[in-house]
Design an enzyme around this catalytic site. Structure first.
Site, mmCIF file in Angstrom:
data_model
loop_
_atom_site.group_PDB
_atom_site.id
_atom_site.type_symbol
_atom_site.label_atom_id
_atom_site.label_comp_id
_atom_site.label_asym_id
_atom_site.label_seq_id
_atom_site.Cartn_x
_atom_site.Cartn_y
_atom_site.Cartn_z
ATOM 1 N N CYS A 189 0.728 -1.242 -0.608
ATOM 2 C CA CYS A 189 -0.425 0.283 0.294
ATOM 3 C C CYS A 189 0.415 1.133 -0.095
ATOM 4 C CB CYS A 189 -0.971 -0.172 1.134
ATOM 5 S SG CYS A 189 -2.216 1.465 1.509
ATOM 6 N N CYS A 367 -5.389 2.582 -5.216
ATOM 7 C CA CYS A 367 -4.847 2.442 -4.066
ATOM 8 C C CYS A 367 -6.116 4.066 -3.410
ATOM 9 C CB CYS A 367 -3.646 3.664 -3.807
ATOM 10 S SG CYS A 367 -2.957 3.979 -2.347
#
Length: 438
Positions: A189, A367
């Site tokens: 991430c 994201c």
């Protein structure tokens, strides 16, 4: 203190070691048609899909942890918007019924003999192997950590042991520098290190402390974000909110007793800079899973060496990989795992029929860049860093709707869709929303 001791042990061993979970003593050797290593998002999702494909009695999952966490929620936990307890459920509750749970840690993988050995000496043989072991956090590669977390000004949203420390540090921050870091390694991430910066900025404004604080984001990267469309929007936010971004700066030491962070300038070897802080959020260096790295399955860098189109191992055709442990050239996210489960399921189904895999993974990843307590820029893109957006709107804009997606819809999709093998990413919806054009 006990939590920090566990964190240190975690860095030395990879994961906490647990005993084999069985209702009765298990013999030292077992065999399964489909063996899954890892009980994270990829492992549980694929075990659910394999249960439907080959039958529950033919599937086993090796995973030592008693708890399973939805880690994307930790961004919001670290900012006080969600409670840590809501991000976790027992592994038993997410393990597909009927599938064998081997509650142990993988010690060794030997693809030449189609066997896996666990830390208690049990040898498990397989016909097909799915490796979903995730990656390794390396706080210890920063001098002064993890022991520095004993000081109240430091936190990290990347570990269950430290995420609540971020929120406490943010609440206790009064003035001075609030520093956020991004390491000089691959990470999972990649947007998370800056999400907590934007949330901290919003929190400090709400509490009337922003005028007494300087917010600094030091990243080892040469860019703010890897996809230009979204990076352009983020730079506008940075400018508007008076955030200080320093590219190519990598955290190498934390002097917690002095509240000092030491950074190296990656463009000027040997040059370092010391920054005093009142709040420090650390994104740790990360690397390959140590078991994968020590096996014949890894590439030169230690990542699982898979075909980027079908997720089959490049040298061992009965081995497959998914998620953060692989060398797939895309951002390591839960959204990527979701898309990969659909591709990998198709690949294995074809191979079981002695057919050639025909569906290709395009590198889809997502994201949700949280920019405040009610706005998100939803970045979606492919292997080439080209936007691959689901909705027929400009997703580079901050939107309240996307925050709702991040905070409320995506967790539901995770627990009730992905982990049950029912959610393979938004691809079909993207085609529908774009009238079949994407």
């Amino acid at each position: 203190m006990a939590a920090l001791h566990r964190l240190r042990q975690c860095h030395l061993t990879g994961k906490a070691v647990c005993h084999l979970h069985t209702s009765s003593h298990v013999s030292a050797k077992q065999h399964y048609k489909m063996l899954v290593l890892g009980g994270g998002s990829g492992g549980i999702a694929m075990s659910a899909r394999m249960k439907r494909l080959v039958g529950a009695e033919n599937v086993a999952v090796v995973e030592p942890s008693e708890m399973h966490y939805y880690q994307p929620m930790w961004t919001l936990v670290g900012a006080g918007a969600k409670n840590l307890k809501t991000s976790g459920r027992s592994t038993a509750s997410v393990m597909p019924s009927g599938v064998k749970w081997v509650k142990s840690k993988v010690h060794e993988i030997n693809p030449n003999t189609n066997t896996v050995r666990t830390d208690d000496g049990t040898e498990i043989s397989y016909d097909y192997l799915i490796v979903a072991l995730g990656l390794q956090l390396h706080f210890e590669k920063i001098k002064g950590l993890p022991e520095g977390f004993e000081h109240p000004q430091i936190g990290s949203n990347y570990s269950v042991e430290t995420v609540e420390k971020t929120w406490k540090a943010l609440q206790n921050f009064k003035e001075g520098n609030a520093v956020f870091t991004y390491p000089n390694t691959p990470v999972k991430c990649a947007g998370a290190p800056q999400k907590i910066m934007y949330l901290s900025d919003a929190f400090l404004r709400k509490r009337g402390k922003r005028s007494k604080s300087t917010i600094i984001y030091n990243t080892s990267l040469p860019v703010l974000f890897g996809v230009k469309k979204y990076a352009d929007s983020l730079w506008e936010i940075v400018k508007h909110r008076d955030l200080q971004v320093n590219l190519r700066h990598n955290l190498i030491e934390v002097r917690a007793d002095k509240q000092e962070a030491v950074f190296e300038n990656l463009d000027k070897p040997g040059e370092t800079k010391v920054i005093e802080y009142g709040l420090l959020h650390v994104t740790p260096p990360m690397g390959p899973n140590l078991v994968v790295k020590g096996s014949p399955l890894s590439d030169e860098a230690g990542w699982l060496d898979v075909d980027k189109d079908n997720l089959q191992h490049k040298r061992y055709p009965n081995v497959f990989g998914i998620g953060d442990c692989t060398n797939l050239p895309t951002s390591k996210t839960a959204a990527a795992v979701a898309a990969q489960t659909a591709i990998l399921n198709r690949t294995i189904r074809k191979i079981l029929r002695n057919e050639k895999p025909d569906k290709k993974y395009d590198g889809y990843t997502s994201c949700p860049l949280v920019t405040s307590y009610n706005t998100v820029i939803l970045a979606e893109f492919d292997y080439n860093g080209q936007p691959l957006e689901t909705f027929p709107i400009n997703q580079a804009k901050e939107r309240r709707l996307m925050y709702h997606m991040k905070a409320d819809v995506m967790p539901h999709l995770y627990w009730h869709g992905l982990l049950r093998g029912l959610w393979g990413g938004p691809g079909p919806y993207r085609k529908l929303f774009h009238l079949g054009m994407k």
